[in-house]
Design an enzyme around this catalytic site. Structure first.
Site, PDB file in Angstrom:
ATOM      1  N   ASN A   1     -17.449 -16.445 -21.860  1.00 55.54           N
ATOM      2  CA  ASN A   1     -18.160 -16.642 -23.184  1.00 55.54           C
ATOM      3  C   ASN A   1     -18.826 -15.236 -23.393  1.00 55.54           C
ATOM      4  O   ASN A   1     -18.815 -14.390 -22.705  1.00 55.54           O
ATOM      5  CB  ASN A   1     -18.948 -17.757 -23.367  1.00 55.54           C
ATOM      6  CG  ASN A   1     -19.952 -17.814 -22.571  1.00 55.54           C
ATOM      7  OD1 ASN A   1     -20.473 -16.942 -21.875  1.00 55.54           O
ATOM      8  ND2 ASN A   1     -20.440 -19.031 -21.930  1.00 55.54           N
TER       9      ASN A   1
ATOM     10  N   GLU B   1     -21.684 -14.415 -20.904  1.00 57.33           N
ATOM     11  CA  GLU B   1     -21.187 -14.112 -19.708  1.00 57.33           C
ATOM     12  C   GLU B   1     -20.285 -12.607 -19.741  1.00 57.33           C
ATOM     13  O   GLU B   1     -20.583 -11.792 -18.751  1.00 57.33           O
ATOM     14  CB  GLU B   1     -19.977 -15.100 -19.189  1.00 57.33           C
ATOM     15  CG  GLU B   1     -20.712 -16.477 -18.659  1.00 57.33           C
ATOM     16  CD  GLU B   1     -19.566 -17.576 -18.930  1.00 57.33           C
ATOM     17  OE1 GLU B   1     -19.963 -18.825 -18.421  1.00 57.33           O
ATOM     18  OE2 GLU B   1     -18.413 -17.331 -19.535  1.00 57.33           O
TER      19      GLU B   1
ATOM     20  N   ASP C   1     -15.156 -26.528 -22.232  1.00 59.93           N
ATOM     21  CA  ASP C   1     -14.386 -27.033 -21.343  1.00 59.93           C
ATOM     22  C   ASP C   1     -13.052 -27.830 -22.028  1.00 59.93           C
ATOM     23  O   ASP C   1     -11.926 -27.702 -21.729  1.00 59.93           O
ATOM     24  CB  ASP C   1     -15.141 -28.376 -20.755  1.00 59.93           C
ATOM     25  CG  ASP C   1     -16.249 -28.080 -19.885  1.00 59.93           C
ATOM     26  OD1 ASP C   1     -16.179 -26.806 -19.255  1.00 59.93           O
ATOM     27  OD2 ASP C   1     -17.235 -28.782 -19.871  1.00 59.93           O
TER      28      ASP C   1
END
Length: 290
Positions: free
Chosen positions: A170, A173, A237
């Site tokens: 993301n 990160e 997820d």
């Protein structure tokens, strides 16, 4: 077959109502109405995939609370018992998140990742590495080297995932890897560098409300598909699960990203973690194939 390996976090929800503040401190008094347990982390990726296919296996660690959930779903794969797993308690008041309480003791065992290679059937299997940096995955390269098509949702520094087939950080990160805050245009430039430096086939950066940036043989920016955001919990997820399902049926990557982006858009419209809807997924796949 799709194989999901990673940190099986317990998501616990406390639902209640509040009508007054405590006399002890200026905080709401919550009248507890209901408790709910679900699988988070890699477990949430697995549950999303399982809603669409039986051809999925789960690998990770469990404790006594997991047994309560796993007895119902009976996953194929290898889930190893340990003393304590990461546990997140979310206190929901009138459907709004009031507080989150995290309980974490790092996992010390190496059993799951060291034995994983014996479970992957063939080079055509899809592997999802869902790393929340809780200790299940200490050496991602062991998994990546075992898997021809490894889709990685990272948490450690991106250098740990060299050679992955898909790497999907993301914004936070990715900026930790780049070492600075970036505009969308700067992310495009840095993502090209990251793809080359890390030897990644398909490099994606998810940007929340700004959509997804993809760097492969082509470079694309896919806008977000919804503005009705109620809760982003688990949306990443859902994206990962949809991407794996599309990969399993050999959908081209650009179409897979469109479908995954759409499914993540549906996920943020509901409270808490939500499970991918098979009928909606099927409709999105048919739409991109037209």
């Amino acid at each position: 077959m799709i194989h999901v390996i990673g940190d099986l976090i317990i998501d616990e929800y406390w639902f209640g109502e509040s009508e007054r503040l405590s006399p002890e401190a200026p905080v709401p008094i919550v009248k507890l109405k209901e408790k709910k347990f679900s699988l988070g982390g890699a477990g949430n990726v697995y549950m999303n995939i399982k809603s669409a296919t039986k051809d999925v296996c789960l690998y990770g660690y469990k404790d006594s609370i997991h047994n309560y959930i796993l007895e119902k779903i009976k996953p194929k794969g290898n889930v190893v018992t340990t003393d304590h797993m990461p546990h997140k308690v979310r206190v929901m008041v009138d459907q709004w998140l009031m507080s989150r309480i995290d309980s974490e003791i790092p996992i010390e065992s190496n059993t799951v990742e060291e034995t994983f290679h014996s479970f992957v059937g063939n080079e055509y299997d899809v592997v999802v590495l869902s790393d929340y940096n809780k200790g299940t995955i200490k050496q991602p390269q062991l998994i990546i080297e075992t898997s021809k098509k490894c889709i990685v949702d990272p948490k450690k520094n991106l250098h740990h995932y060299k050679g992955a087939w898909v790497l999907k950080p993301n914004r936070k990160e990715f900026e930790e890897w780049a070492g600075k805050s970036l505009t969308a245009k700067e992310i495009l430039v840095e993502a090209r560098r990251a793809r080359d430096e890390l030897n990644i086939e398909h490099f994606l950066v998810t940007l929340g409300s700004e959509g997804v940036i993809y760097v492969g043989d082509e470079i694309e920016h896919y806008p977000a598909t919804t503005q009705d955001v109620f809760d982003v919990t688990g949306a990443g997820d859902t994206f990962t699960a949809a991407l794996a399902l599309c990969t399993e049926i050999n959908l081209p990557m650009y179409q897979s990203i469109i479908v995954a982006n759409a499914m993540a858009g549906y996920a943020v419209r509901s409270r808490g973690t939500s499970t991918l809807n098979y009928d909606t997924l099927d409709e999105e796949i048919k739409r991109v194939r037209q």
